[in-house]
Motif scaffolding. Structure first.
Motif, PDB file in Angstrom:
ATOM      1  N   VAL A 281       0.732  -1.216   0.182  1.00 48.81           N
ATOM      2  CA  VAL A 281      -0.111   0.017  -0.007  1.00 48.81           C
ATOM      3  C   VAL A 281       0.764   1.274  -0.061  1.00 48.81           C
ATOM      4  O   VAL A 281       0.644   2.212  -0.467  1.00 48.81           O
ATOM      5  CB  VAL A 281      -1.120   0.049   1.211  1.00 48.81           C
TER       6      VAL A 281
ATOM      7  N   GLU B  18       2.392   2.027  -3.212  1.00 46.40           N
ATOM      8  CA  GLU B  18       1.476   2.797  -4.362  1.00 46.40           C
ATOM      9  C   GLU B  18       1.003   4.025  -3.696  1.00 46.40           C
ATOM     10  O   GLU B  18       0.117   4.671  -4.619  1.00 46.40           O
ATOM     11  CB  GLU B  18       0.367   1.597  -4.633  1.00 46.40           C
TER      12      GLU B  18
ATOM     13  N   TYR C 206      -7.349  -3.467   1.981  1.00 43.50           N
ATOM     14  CA  TYR C 206      -6.132  -3.222   1.022  1.00 43.50           C
ATOM     15  C   TYR C 206      -6.597  -3.262  -0.403  1.00 43.50           C
ATOM     16  O   TYR C 206      -6.110  -2.498  -1.204  1.00 43.50           O
ATOM     17  CB  TYR C 206      -5.088  -4.019   1.372  1.00 43.50           C
TER      18      TYR C 206
ATOM     19  N   ARG D 275      -6.306  -0.286  -3.334  1.00 38.68           N
ATOM     20  CA  ARG D 275      -5.414  -0.606  -4.461  1.00 38.68           C
ATOM     21  C   ARG D 275      -6.394  -0.273  -5.721  1.00 38.68           C
ATOM     22  O   ARG D 275      -5.720   0.470  -6.486  1.00 38.68           O
ATOM     23  CB  ARG D 275      -4.955  -1.959  -4.513  1.00 38.68           C
TER      24      ARG D 275
END
Length: 511
Positions: free
Chosen positions: A23, A26, A468, A472
């Motif tokens: 995470v 990103e 998550y 994403r």
């Protein structure tokens, strides 16, 4: 036990750190729910959403006993009718329709309302099936029974994308370290329990009727299937939409299907293929079940004997499912699936190779034991975890459709298996042992293929994967220019008044 406890805690911590690193890499902000030992182990939404799959197990299994009773009551009129095969198979067609339709409905409208509709369908058409009648015509009654079974299948299909998905999302509110176990307990384990009860109820009814009153037996056995949906309907009236759906659904926006397909298409193909293989190959396993039963009781035995042993065989599913449920928290669903299918393939190869000896009447005890281990391993691996992987490897906004497609392809695999395996058996020619062995060589080989697909192409699924995955996917949509402020809104909601995570109005959001 202390060693395994330390290993489990360390594994969960490492898994969480890996997910957090992904995470952070990103640059996605994730507001994780508070995790505490004081969190409940079980909640009403988890039970109410997942437990409806009991009806899938019960209704699909009880029809086998009903067919046995109809054959005794109507003889060749039933055995030579087209309805004999249609009554059992048509529920698969209805289930596929229900899975696809309710997958869209659950994403575009409501998880809870979709569940209420599927529960009503289950109750109404199960009751109609139990009361099947057509102006005194026996053949007409068979046809009406088949028709009602199709609609029962639609109700069952709704339980997959709406119920299982809602259950998966609701597990985020329970204690970390138990989320996979609870999800499996109220999805696959309860399906298996439905299979057991679907075998046990005809036994009890047959005993109560002293193996007589055949019409009463099959109608009561079917009719009892109405009880659970009725109880479940009352429970579901008190269930509200879960937090993940409220925050991340696409019910108020046009779904960007091209972006979704590029992002989740390859993963959906893998999950669907594993589910297809699992359902496809399980139909070969019925060969061993019929062999065991044929060797245990002679022709003409009373129904109580037949149904009693059928109950025992169905009990074999439970140990693997229950033990595998907790193993899924320890090992993770991906590795649990790989371990289960690999061991099952090994046992399958052994059973096929030694079929000539194991199928002898004096080897029934050993045969039943090995067969039970074989069934348990199937539940330990893909039976428990393929639904979990389907529910937790996709973002909330399209999870119902993603799960519905994967589950529908699985059911198509089951349907295809009924037609393909007779040809595989026929390849053995006049050699009875070869005809029984070939399907299991094929099935065990496909199990190995499933293990390879899962190992190389599926992600790990942790305790907080849903949060998550939503983060994403949200990041991916933003990078491709899609306005993520639309997530979680009703169609008639204003983008000028969006509630933040604390429930406070945030007037900054706008188009």
């Amino acid at each position: 036990m202390s060693f395994f406890k330390r290993l489990t805690v360390a594994g969960r911590q490492a898994e969480r750190e890996r997910a957090e690193n992904i995470v952070h890499e990103e640059n996605v902000d994730v507001e994780m729910p508070a995790s505490s030992e004081k969190q409940p182990l079980i909640t009403l939404p988890v039970v109410a959403c997942g437990a409806g799959l009991f009806s899938d197990g019960y209704i699909n299994n009880v029809i086998g006993s009903v067919g046995t009773i109809l054959a005794l009551e109507y003889g060749d009129l039933w055995s030579e009718s087209r309805a004999k095969n249609v009554v059992s198979a048509i529920v698969f067609a209805g289930t596929v329709v229900g899975q696809l339709f309710f997958g869209v409905l659950a994403d575009r409208w409501s998880r809870t309302n979709s569940l209420l509709i599927s529960t009503v369908i289950l109750f109404v058409f199960t009751a109609l099936a139990a009361g099947s009648y057509f102006h005194g015509s026996i053949i007409g009654m068979f046809n009406i029974l088949a028709a009602w079974r199709f609609f029962v299948g639609i109700g069952i299909g709704g339980e997959y994308p709406a119920g299982s998905v809602g259950c998966a999302e609701s597990t985020g509110e329970i204690r970390s370290g138990w989320r996979h176990f609870i999800f499996i307990l109220f999805t696959n384990s309860i399906i298996d329990f439905g299979f057991v009860i679907g075998a046990f109820v005809p036994y009890v009814v047959a005993a109560a009727c002293h193996n007589e009153h055949l019409s009463t037996q099959w109608r009561v056995s079917l009719g009892i299937g109405c009880v659970f949906p009725l109880v479940l309907f009352v429970m579901r009236l008190f269930v509200k939409e879960n937090q993940e759906f409220n925050k991340n659904s696409m019910r108020g926006a046009r779904t960007p299907y091209w972006l979704v397909l590029k992002f989740y298409g390859p993963r959906l193909v893998v999950v669907s293929l594993i589910w297809f293989i699992y359902d496809f190959l399980t139909y070969a396993f019925g060969i061993y079940s019929s062999t065991i039963l044929a060797n245990i009781f002679p022709s003409g035995s009373p129904l109580t004997t037949i149904f009693g042993w059928n109950t025992v065989i169905n009990l074999f599913y439970m140990p693997g499912s229950l033990l595998g449920a907790k193993a899924s928290d320890w090992l993770g669903p991906r590795y649990c699936l790989i371990l289960g299918v690999t061991l099952q393939a090994l046992v399958g190869f052994i059973m096929a190779g030694d079929y000539a000896n194991l199928s002898q009447p004096h080897m029934v005890g050993a045969f039943a034991t090995v067969y039970g281990i074989f069934l348990s391993l199937g539940e330990f691996g893909p039976g428990n975890n393929i639904g979990l992987l389907a529910a937790k490897t996709c973002a909330t906004g399209v999870r119902g459709q993603y799960y519905g497609i994967a589950a529908a392809i699985g059911k198509i695999g089951a349907f295809v298996g009924t037609y393909v395996y007779p040809y595989i058996e026929a390849a053995g020619g006049n050699d009875a042992n070869a005809s029984a062995q070939y399907p299991f060589y094929v099935s065990s080989s496909l199990s190995i293929l499933s293990a390879l697909l899962a190992f190389f192409l599926l992600p790990n699924v942790g305790q907080d994967t849903i949060q998550y995955e939503d983060a994403r996917f949200r990041r991916y949509l933003e990078e491709n220019g899609w306005d993520t402020t639309q997530l979680g809104l009703n169609k008639d909601a204003s983008l000028e008044h969006v509630e933040n995570g604390n429930g406070v109005a945030d007037n900054k959001a706008s188009l």
